[in-house]
Every structure is written in C-alpha cells, then in structure tokens.
Design an enzyme around this catalytic site. Structure first.
Site, PDB file in Angstrom:
ATOM      1  N   SER A 182      -3.574  -4.722   3.480  1.00 27.47           N
ATOM      2  CA  SER A 182      -2.489  -5.695   3.300  1.00 27.47           C
ATOM      3  C   SER A 182      -3.002  -7.078   3.684  1.00 27.47           C
ATOM      4  O   SER A 182      -3.976  -7.205   4.435  1.00 27.47           O
ATOM      5  CB  SER A 182      -1.320  -5.334   4.226  1.00 27.47           C
ATOM      6  N   TYR A 242       2.508  -3.836  13.065  1.00 27.93           N
ATOM      7  CA  TYR A 242       2.164  -3.561  11.653  1.00 27.93           C
ATOM      8  C   TYR A 242       0.854  -4.273  11.306  1.00 27.93           C
ATOM      9  O   TYR A 242      -0.043  -3.687  10.687  1.00 27.93           O
ATOM     10  CB  TYR A 242       3.297  -4.017  10.720  1.00 27.93           C
TER      11      TYR A 242
HETATM   12  P1  NDP Z   1       7.077   2.220  -0.443  1.00 27.66           P
HETATM   13  O1  NDP Z   1       7.975   2.338   0.748  1.00 27.66           O
HETATM   14  O2  NDP Z   1       7.691   2.048  -1.775  1.00 27.66           O
HETATM   15  O3  NDP Z   1       6.088   3.493  -0.484  1.00 27.66           O
HETATM   16  C1  NDP Z   1       5.524   4.021   0.702  1.00 27.66           C
HETATM   17  C2  NDP Z   1       5.005   5.414   0.399  1.00 27.66           C
HETATM   18  O4  NDP Z   1       4.373   5.944   1.579  1.00 27.66           O
HETATM   19  C3  NDP Z   1       6.107   6.374   0.005  1.00 27.66           C
HETATM   20  O5  NDP Z   1       5.667   7.171  -1.077  1.00 27.66           O
HETATM   21  C4  NDP Z   1       6.289   7.229   1.247  1.00 27.66           C
HETATM   22  O6  NDP Z   1       6.694   8.541   0.856  1.00 27.66           O
HETATM   23  C5  NDP Z   1       4.872   7.256   1.821  1.00 27.66           C
HETATM   24  N1  NDP Z   1       4.867   7.571   3.245  1.00 27.66           N
HETATM   25  C6  NDP Z   1       5.373   6.806   4.243  1.00 27.66           C
HETATM   26  N2  NDP Z   1       5.236   7.451   5.413  1.00 27.66           N
HETATM   27  C7  NDP Z   1       4.633   8.655   5.132  1.00 27.66           C
HETATM   28  C8  NDP Z   1       4.235   9.754   5.929  1.00 27.66           C
HETATM   29  N3  NDP Z   1       4.423   9.770   7.252  1.00 27.66           N
HETATM   30  N4  NDP Z   1       3.664  10.829   5.322  1.00 27.66           N
HETATM   31  C9  NDP Z   1       3.473  10.827   3.987  1.00 27.66           C
HETATM   32  N5  NDP Z   1       3.812   9.803   3.176  1.00 27.66           N
HETATM   33  C10 NDP Z   1       4.398   8.734   3.758  1.00 27.66           C
HETATM   34  O7  NDP Z   1       6.099   1.001  -0.119  1.00 27.66           O
HETATM   35  P2  NDP Z   1       4.797   0.427  -0.877  1.00 27.66           P
HETATM   36  O8  NDP Z   1       4.521   1.143  -2.118  1.00 27.66           O
HETATM   37  O9  NDP Z   1       4.971  -1.033  -0.892  1.00 27.66           O
HETATM   38  O10 NDP Z   1       3.699   0.762   0.234  1.00 27.66           O
HETATM   39  C11 NDP Z   1       2.508   1.462  -0.047  1.00 27.66           C
HETATM   40  C12 NDP Z   1       1.421   0.926   0.880  1.00 27.66           C
HETATM   41  O11 NDP Z   1       1.243  -0.462   0.623  1.00 27.66           O
HETATM   42  C13 NDP Z   1       1.726   1.011   2.361  1.00 27.66           C
HETATM   43  O12 NDP Z   1       0.535   1.381   3.037  1.00 27.66           O
HETATM   44  C14 NDP Z   1       2.134  -0.407   2.741  1.00 27.66           C
HETATM   45  O13 NDP Z   1       1.889  -0.678   4.102  1.00 27.66           O
HETATM   46  C15 NDP Z   1       1.233  -1.197   1.838  1.00 27.66           C
HETATM   47  N6  NDP Z   1       1.591  -2.573   1.519  1.00 27.66           N
HETATM   48  C16 NDP Z   1       2.815  -2.894   1.003  1.00 27.66           C
HETATM   49  C17 NDP Z   1       3.099  -4.205   0.658  1.00 27.66           C
HETATM   50  C18 NDP Z   1       4.429  -4.647   0.141  1.00 27.66           C
HETATM   51  O14 NDP Z   1       4.773  -5.838   0.272  1.00 27.66           O
HETATM   52  N7  NDP Z   1       5.215  -3.761  -0.483  1.00 27.66           N
HETATM   53  C19 NDP Z   1       2.083  -5.258   0.783  1.00 27.66           C
HETATM   54  C20 NDP Z   1       0.841  -4.794   1.349  1.00 27.66           C
HETATM   55  C21 NDP Z   1       0.611  -3.504   1.673  1.00 27.66           C
HETATM   56  P3  NDP Z   1       7.771   9.458   1.595  1.00 27.66           P
HETATM   57  O15 NDP Z   1       8.785   8.557   2.233  1.00 27.66           O
HETATM   58  O16 NDP Z   1       8.300  10.313   0.482  1.00 27.66           O
HETATM   59  O17 NDP Z   1       6.950  10.239   2.569  1.00 27.66           O
HETATM   60  C1  8X3 Z   2       3.157  -5.918   3.467  1.00 25.59           C
HETATM   61  C2  8X3 Z   2       3.086  -7.384   3.239  1.00 25.59           C
HETATM   62  O1  8X3 Z   2       3.404  -9.662   4.357  1.00 25.59           O
HETATM   63  O2  8X3 Z   2       5.145  -7.999   4.699  1.00 25.59           O
HETATM   64  O3  8X3 Z   2       1.980  -5.421   4.001  1.00 25.59           O
HETATM   65  O4  8X3 Z   2       3.054  -7.786   5.815  1.00 25.59           O
HETATM   66  S1  8X3 Z   2       3.699  -8.226   4.615  1.00 25.59           S
END
Ligand code: NDP
Ligand code: 8X3
Length: 261
Positions: free
Chosen positions: A146, A159
C-alpha cells in the site's frame, strides 16, 4: 498448452475478486480463498463460465494450521505436487488484508491491532510459506502492499506499520527466492474504492463513502490490470514494486478534492 494455476487470497471482494475475473479471462486456472465461502462459490461459477478450472477454500489466514491445510487441499484438487514434476503453482497473489480503525495510537484497541498485524503480516507470511514449496523456477508471487507501506499518515499508525512490514517482507522474499528463480513483486495502491473503508470504519458506510468524495479514486479493476501486467511479463523480467495512485492523490498527504458545489 494447459492453463497455468494462480492462487489468490482475499478473493471474495475488491482487488482479489477483480483479479480472479481478469485472470480467468486471460487463460488462468484459479485457486481462490478468503473467509466468506458463498462469495467464493459464486465467483467460481462466473470464472468457470470464462473457461477457467476453479477450486475454492474458505479459511482465515490468521490461522496457521488452517492455512497449511487449506493450501494442501487446494493443491491436491489442482493436481499440483511439491515435486519437480507436473504443473507447479505458477503464481500467488498474496492479497488478503485489512485496516481496522483510524485514530491516535494511544486510543487504539488491542483487538484492532491484533486483527491488522495478524492478517496483514503473519497471514501473508503463513500463506507465502505454505505456497512456496508448490512453486518452481518461473513462478511469481505478488504481495499487496500500500502507499501506507511507503508513507505514514495521521491515524494510520498500526495499519501503516503492517504495510511497511509487507514492503520489507517483499524485498526479503525476493532475496530469499532469487536462487530458485521465483520472482517477488509488490503492488502498492493509493485510495481505491472497495470494501476496504467499510471494514476500516466497522460498517459505518457514511464514513466509508466520505473517504472517496470529491475525487475519482482507483477501482479494483485498476489493480487487477496491474497484477495481470506483472504476471504476463516474460520470464526474465520481474516488476519489483508498483506504486499506483489516483491522479488526484499525489501522496498519502496530498489529495485534491473538487470543491463541493
Ligand atoms: P476488500 O475489503 O474489498 O477485500 C479484502 C479481502 O481480504 C476480502 O476478500 C477479505 O475476505 C480478505 N480478508 C480479510 N481478512 C482476512 C482473513 N483474516 N483471512 C482471509 N481473508 C481475509 O479490500 P481491498 O480489495 O481494497 O483490499 C485488498 C488488499 O489491498 C488488502 O491487503 C488491503 O490492505 C490492500 N490495499 C487496499 C487499498 C484500498 O484503498 N482499497 C489501498 C492499498 C492497499 P473475507 O472477508 O471473505 O475473509
Ligand atoms: C489503503 C490506502 O491510504 O487508506 O492501504 O492507507 S490508505
């Protein structure tokens, strides 16, 4: 030629789900995991309609034993063995993760810290270790980092620390796996509208929506396309690190919102 196999974590939503759909369309077979099994099953149906063979397994990546067992079961379904014969696991998209809460660290809750550190750091490690023995020369791993792993912002403390750990681990894994010919990449998105903020603000959808008001955030497809680009490079090329931001976001600290009319 048979379709290569990719395992995608966090496939029930956001980046993982979009990546599954895109890779199915681009000729991959899929192993999909997250905790919400129903979502995985309906995604599997959609990806099968695109010609992919798909197997799903629901478990919590914080659970080391469940991760080892879940990976072994998926590999068995796919006919992938740890030996040097037959199809390997060609790619791991190590993407499951979350933020929980946002505020000064001294007001932080133990439970929120545990969820973030156990999922984003240890869960990523558990899954990577379980998968590596099924990978071979030419396989690739893509970790979802991220902008929070590059910069720290107010209220982001734990985070941001967890994503800085992903940044460090991605570099370390690349070093540890270089002599096995396995490439390790990191994708670092800025603000992307998925379920991320709904989870961070614990179901407060108004607070989640406010994060993306007044500018055009990234969408899941943008990150799926970046991951597909990484996975489709020729064998001698490894994209080490990709930072991808909305055009309106110059850094973790600089976001240009349109004035409200
Ligand atoms: P979502 O919340 O849409 O997706 C997160 C996914 O992670 C879900 O499929 C969830 O599935 C899974 N997950 C969470 N906790 C667990 C767990 N304990 N075990 C197994 N699966 C888990 O968010 P994003 O798609 O945005 O996030 C995906 C990744 O991208 C993350 O690592 C996030 O930190 C990162 N990220 C996101 C950004 C944003 O602005 N959206 C920017 C930068 C990075 P379920 O709940 O079914 O288990
Ligand atoms: C998710 C993006 O800027 O909320 O990783 O940390 S931010």
């Amino acid at each position: 030629m048979s379709r290569p196999w990719v395992l995608i974590s966090g496939a029930s939503s956001g980046f993982g789900e979009a990546t599954a759909r895109l890779l199915a369309d681009q000729g991959w077979n899929l192993l999909l995991t997250s905790r919400r099994e129903e979502r995985l099953s309906s995604l599997a149906e959609a990806c099968q309609a695109l010609g992919a063979e798909v197997h799903v397994g629901a478990w919590d990546v914080r659970d080391r034993a469940a991760t080892n067992e879940g990976v072994a079961r998926l590999m068995e379904h796919a006919g992938i063995s740890a030996s040097s014969h037959g199809e390997p696991l060609r790619a791991l998209v190590n993407n499951a993760g979350l933020a929980v809460g946002k505020g000064p660290f001294d007001e932080g809750l133990d439970e929120d810290w545990d969820r973030m550190l156990d999922t984003n750091v240890k869960g990523l490690l558990f899954l990577a270790r379980a998968c590596v023995s099924f990978m071979r020369e030419g396989s690739r791993m893509v970790n979802t980092g991220s902008i929070a792993g590059k910069q720290v912002y107010p209220g982001g403390n734990v985070y941001c620390a967890s994503k800085h750990a992903v940044d460090a681990l991605s570099q370390a894994m690349r070093i540890d796996l270089v002599d096995r010919g396995i490439g390790v990449s990191q994708v670092c998105p800025g603000a992307a509208e998925t379920e991320f903020s709904n989870v961070r603000f614990k179901g407060d959808d108004q607070a989640a929506d406010a994060v993306y008001q007044g500018f055009d955030p990234l969408v899941a497809q943008d990150i799926a396309e970046a991951i597909e680009f990484i996975l489709s490079r020729p064998p001698h090329v490894c994209i080490n690190d990709l930072v991808i931001m909305p055009t309106a976001q110059a850094s973790a600290h600089h976001l240009h919102r349109r004035p409200t009319p």
